[in-house]
Design a protein around this motif. Structure first.
Motif, PDB file in Angstrom:
ATOM      1  N   ARG A  96       0.807  -1.220   0.000  1.00 39.13           N
ATOM      2  CA  ARG A  96       0.000   0.000   0.000  1.00 39.13           C
ATOM      3  C   ARG A  96       0.844   1.276   0.000  1.00 39.13           C
ATOM      4  O   ARG A  96       0.307   2.367  -0.197  1.00 39.13           O
ATOM      5  N   ARG A  97       2.143   1.154   0.217  1.00 39.63           N
ATOM      6  CA  ARG A  97       3.027   2.319   0.155  1.00 39.63           C
ATOM      7  C   ARG A  97       3.762   2.409  -1.175  1.00 39.63           C
ATOM      8  O   ARG A  97       4.522   3.348  -1.387  1.00 39.63           O
ATOM      9  N   LEU A  98       3.547   1.425  -2.042  1.00 38.40           N
ATOM     10  CA  LEU A  98       4.346   1.326  -3.262  1.00 38.40           C
ATOM     11  C   LEU A  98       3.594   1.875  -4.470  1.00 38.40           C
ATOM     12  O   LEU A  98       2.425   2.234  -4.394  1.00 38.40           O
ATOM     13  N   ALA A  99       4.307   1.923  -5.593  1.00 44.50           N
ATOM     14  CA  ALA A  99       3.797   2.591  -6.791  1.00 44.50           C
ATOM     15  C   ALA A  99       2.441   2.095  -7.261  1.00 44.50           C
ATOM     16  O   ALA A  99       1.593   2.909  -7.649  1.00 44.50           O
ATOM     17  N   PRO A 100       2.155   0.764  -7.277  1.00 41.91           N
ATOM     18  CA  PRO A 100       0.841   0.338  -7.760  1.00 41.91           C
ATOM     19  C   PRO A 100      -0.317   0.969  -6.996  1.00 41.91           C
ATOM     20  O   PRO A 100      -1.349   1.299  -7.593  1.00 41.91           O
ATOM     21  N   ALA A 101      -0.164   1.141  -5.680  1.00 41.39           N
ATOM     22  CA  ALA A 101      -1.217   1.807  -4.913  1.00 41.39           C
ATOM     23  C   ALA A 101      -1.362   3.257  -5.359  1.00 41.39           C
ATOM     24  O   ALA A 101      -2.478   3.785  -5.455  1.00 41.39           O
ATOM     25  N   ALA A 102      -0.241   3.901  -5.651  1.00 39.80           N
ATOM     26  CA  ALA A 102      -0.291   5.276  -6.144  1.00 39.80           C
ATOM     27  C   ALA A 102      -0.944   5.342  -7.519  1.00 39.80           C
ATOM     28  O   ALA A 102      -1.715   6.266  -7.818  1.00 39.80           O
ATOM     29  N   LEU A 103      -0.672   4.355  -8.367  1.00 47.92           N
ATOM     30  CA  LEU A 103      -1.308   4.312  -9.687  1.00 47.92           C
ATOM     31  C   LEU A 103      -2.819   4.181  -9.557  1.00 47.92           C
ATOM     32  O   LEU A 103      -3.578   4.815 -10.302  1.00 47.92           O
ATOM     33  N   LEU A 104      -3.263   3.351  -8.610  1.00 46.05           N
ATOM     34  CA  LEU A 104      -4.699   3.200  -8.385  1.00 46.05           C
ATOM     35  C   LEU A 104      -5.325   4.487  -7.872  1.00 46.05           C
ATOM     36  O   LEU A 104      -6.444   4.836  -8.241  1.00 46.05           O
ATOM     37  N   ARG A 105      -4.603   5.203  -7.000  1.00 45.91           N
ATOM     38  CA  ARG A 105      -5.128   6.487  -6.510  1.00 45.91           C
ATOM     39  C   ARG A 105      -5.267   7.467  -7.667  1.00 45.91           C
ATOM     40  O   ARG A 105      -6.247   8.221  -7.738  1.00 45.91           O
ATOM     41  N   ASP A 106      -4.304   7.481  -8.573  1.00 49.18           N
ATOM     42  CA  ASP A 106      -4.397   8.350  -9.755  1.00 49.18           C
ATOM     43  C   ASP A 106      -5.633   7.993 -10.581  1.00 49.18           C
ATOM     44  O   ASP A 106      -6.366   8.876 -11.043  1.00 49.18           O
ATOM     45  N   PHE A 107      -5.842   6.685 -10.769  1.00 50.96           N
ATOM     46  CA  PHE A 107      -7.012   6.239 -11.531  1.00 50.96           C
ATOM     47  C   PHE A 107      -8.303   6.662 -10.849  1.00 50.96           C
ATOM     48  O   PHE A 107      -9.238   7.137 -11.502  1.00 50.96           O
ATOM     49  N   ARG A 276      -8.590 -13.134 -18.928  1.00 51.27           N
ATOM     50  CA  ARG A 276      -9.081 -12.701 -20.240  1.00 51.27           C
ATOM     51  C   ARG A 276     -10.599 -12.782 -20.357  1.00 51.27           C
ATOM     52  O   ARG A 276     -11.191 -12.122 -21.215  1.00 51.27           O
ATOM     53  N   ASP A 277     -11.242 -13.579 -19.506  1.00 58.12           N
ATOM     54  CA  ASP A 277     -12.704 -13.694 -19.550  1.00 58.12           C
ATOM     55  C   ASP A 277     -13.401 -12.686 -18.649  1.00 58.12           C
ATOM     56  O   ASP A 277     -14.635 -12.650 -18.602  1.00 58.12           O
ATOM     57  N   ASN A 278     -12.653 -11.889 -17.911  1.00 57.36           N
ATOM     58  CA  ASN A 278     -13.251 -10.949 -16.963  1.00 57.36           C
ATOM     59  C   ASN A 278     -13.845  -9.761 -17.721  1.00 57.36           C
ATOM     60  O   ASN A 278     -13.145  -9.092 -18.490  1.00 57.36           O
ATOM     61  N   ARG A 279     -15.118  -9.485 -17.485  1.00 52.49           N
ATOM     62  CA  ARG A 279     -15.813  -8.407 -18.200  1.00 52.49           C
ATOM     63  C   ARG A 279     -16.235  -7.273 -17.257  1.00 52.49           C
ATOM     64  O   ARG A 279     -17.169  -6.539 -17.558  1.00 52.49           O
ATOM     65  N   HIS A 280     -15.549  -7.128 -16.154  1.00 51.22           N
ATOM     66  CA  HIS A 280     -15.894  -6.049 -15.221  1.00 51.22           C
ATOM     67  C   HIS A 280     -15.680  -4.697 -15.908  1.00 51.22           C
ATOM     68  O   HIS A 280     -14.598  -4.425 -16.435  1.00 51.22           O
ATOM     69  N   PRO A 281     -16.701  -3.821 -15.906  1.00 49.20           N
ATOM     70  CA  PRO A 281     -16.560  -2.540 -16.612  1.00 49.20           C
ATOM     71  C   PRO A 281     -15.464  -1.645 -16.043  1.00 49.20           C
ATOM     72  O   PRO A 281     -14.843  -0.884 -16.790  1.00 49.20           O
ATOM     73  N   VAL A 282     -15.191  -1.715 -14.750  1.00 49.89           N
ATOM     74  CA  VAL A 282     -14.130  -0.887 -14.173  1.00 49.89           C
ATOM     75  C   VAL A 282     -12.764  -1.386 -14.634  1.00 49.89           C
ATOM     76  O   VAL A 282     -11.833  -0.593 -14.809  1.00 49.89           O
ATOM     77  N   LEU A 283     -12.646  -2.693 -14.859  1.00 54.20           N
ATOM     78  CA  LEU A 283     -11.396  -3.228 -15.405  1.00 54.20           C
ATOM     79  C   LEU A 283     -11.148  -2.657 -16.791  1.00 54.20           C
ATOM     80  O   LEU A 283     -10.020  -2.285 -17.141  1.00 54.20           O
ATOM     81  N   ASP A 284     -12.201  -2.566 -17.599  1.00 51.43           N
ATOM     82  CA  ASP A 284     -12.058  -1.945 -18.922  1.00 51.43           C
ATOM     83  C   ASP A 284     -11.609  -0.497 -18.797  1.00 51.43           C
ATOM     84  O   ASP A 284     -10.741  -0.035 -19.542  1.00 51.43           O
ATOM     85  N   ALA A 285     -12.203   0.226 -17.854  1.00 55.98           N
ATOM     86  CA  ALA A 285     -11.840   1.632 -17.652  1.00 55.98           C
ATOM     87  C   ALA A 285     -10.395   1.755 -17.185  1.00 55.98           C
ATOM     88  O   ALA A 285      -9.673   2.684 -17.587  1.00 55.98           O
ATOM     89  N   LEU A 286      -9.962   0.819 -16.338  1.00 58.48           N
ATOM     90  CA  LEU A 286      -8.585   0.851 -15.833  1.00 58.48           C
ATOM     91  C   LEU A 286      -7.596   0.617 -16.965  1.00 58.48           C
ATOM     92  O   LEU A 286      -6.589   1.337 -17.088  1.00 58.48           O
ATOM     93  N   ARG A 287      -7.873  -0.358 -17.817  1.00 56.12           N
ATOM     94  CA  ARG A 287      -6.978  -0.599 -18.952  1.00 56.12           C
ATOM     95  C   ARG A 287      -6.958   0.595 -19.901  1.00 56.12           C
ATOM     96  O   ARG A 287      -5.896   0.986 -20.403  1.00 56.12           O
TER      97      ARG A 287
END
Length: 309
Positions: A96-107, A276-287
């Motif tokens: 939670r202190r590392l870059a991926p958490a920061a990337l999620l906060r940006d998103f 690859r089968d995941n159709r979550h709309p937020v996942l699409d927005a994240l990509r």
């Protein structure tokens, strides 16, 4: 337990009359009475006293009511868990202190309407297993390590190259440098007690040490960031590597310095993984967010990543 009977009980308790519960649920009053009777039989307890004014909860009915509401809420969550458009995107970050958490906060700042459920798993193997089992929707990881390939049903895209910096105390020989090169780091003790053999971050730093003849030590117990920062603050020779977006806070009198490494600049390759089968709309927005380049960062001059990244 019959959830329709539980839902009918809650409606009758809220309305105070079986007639009101029937109207709310679009059933007959007889159906309400039958459901309540079935529930009372299941519980072996009387839930209502019929009065001239309607239906009054018994002591047992009052005791059961909050649990009945919990049952209905749990049922709603269970249904939402298999309806991607109605549940939070469950996503793994390495810390939670590392870059991926920061990337999620940006998103999330760009998409405040998106619900996120952030978890931390141990390593890329645990993340891939969780994605394949449906426990999580996605993960941020460095892939692929030597000798390992992602399964065919796992998608991956490189989303962020994070510059790695040198962190030293105020009395370190390199504390006054604006940038350092790998040649200048040869011979210095770089201490990283949090590295766990077999993980993707261990593979990264093993490759980094081998490529530039560095001494990276993992000896000693990992007591967390604070003891490491305390040790750096009082040392003339001890240093460590941290990601540019790693969130660290230390006392002002520590006087620690973050120093960029250049020619080449080491970057840690963060990738987004999903099924690859995941159709979550937020996942699409994240990509889409990462495809737009909103997380990209350019580093001046040449960069370095392991050949397997």
């Amino acid at each position: 337990m019959d959830l329709e009977a539980v839902r009918t009980f809650v409606a009758a308790a809220d309305g105070g009359r079986f007639q009101d519960a029937a109207a709310e649920l679009s059933v007959t009053q007889q159906a309400v009475s039958k459901r309540i009777a079935t529930l009372e039989k299941t519980l072996d307890a009387r839930l209502f006293i019929r009065t001239a004014r309607g239906a009054k909860l018994t002591i047992d009915g009052q005791a059961f009511l909050p649990h009945a509401r919990d049952l209905l809420r749990a049922a709603e969550r269970a249904v939402a868990s298999v309806r991607p458009g109605r549940r939070a995107l469950r996503i793994d970050v390495i810390g939670r202190r590392l870059a991926p958490a920061a990337l999620l906060r940006d998103f999330h700042r760009a998409h405040p309407e998106s619900e996120l459920d952030v978890v931390t798993l141990f390593d890329v193997d645990a993340a891939v297993e969780a994605i394949r089992s449906g426990t999580i929707d996605a993960s941020f990881r460095a892939v692929t390590m030597p000798g390992r390939q992602l399964p065919d049903d796992i998608g991956a895209v490189r989303v962020h190259d994070e510059p790695i910096q040198l962190l030293v105390g105020p009395d370190h020989d390199l504390a006054a440098a604006r940038t350092v090169t790998f040649a200048e780091l040869v011979g210095y003790r770089i201490w990283m007690p949090g590295i766990v053999p077999g993980t993707e971050w261990a593979a990264y730093y093993d490759a980094l040490a081998a490529a530039f003849a560095l001494t990276i030590e993992v000896t000693g117990p990992d007591f967390g960031a604070e003891p490491l920062l305390d040790a750096l603050a009082s040392s003339r020779s001890l240093a460590t590597f941290v990601g540019e977006r790693t969130h660290l806070v230390w006392p002002a009198d520590h006087g620690l310095r973050r120093i960029p490494v250049r020619d080449p600049a080491p970057v840690y390759p963060h990738s987004l993984l999903w099924h690859r089968d995941n159709r979550h709309p937020v996942l699409d927005a994240l990509r889409d967010h990462f495809r737009s380049g909103r997380s990209a960062r350019s580093v001046a001059g040449p960069t370095w990543t392991p050949s397997w990244a």
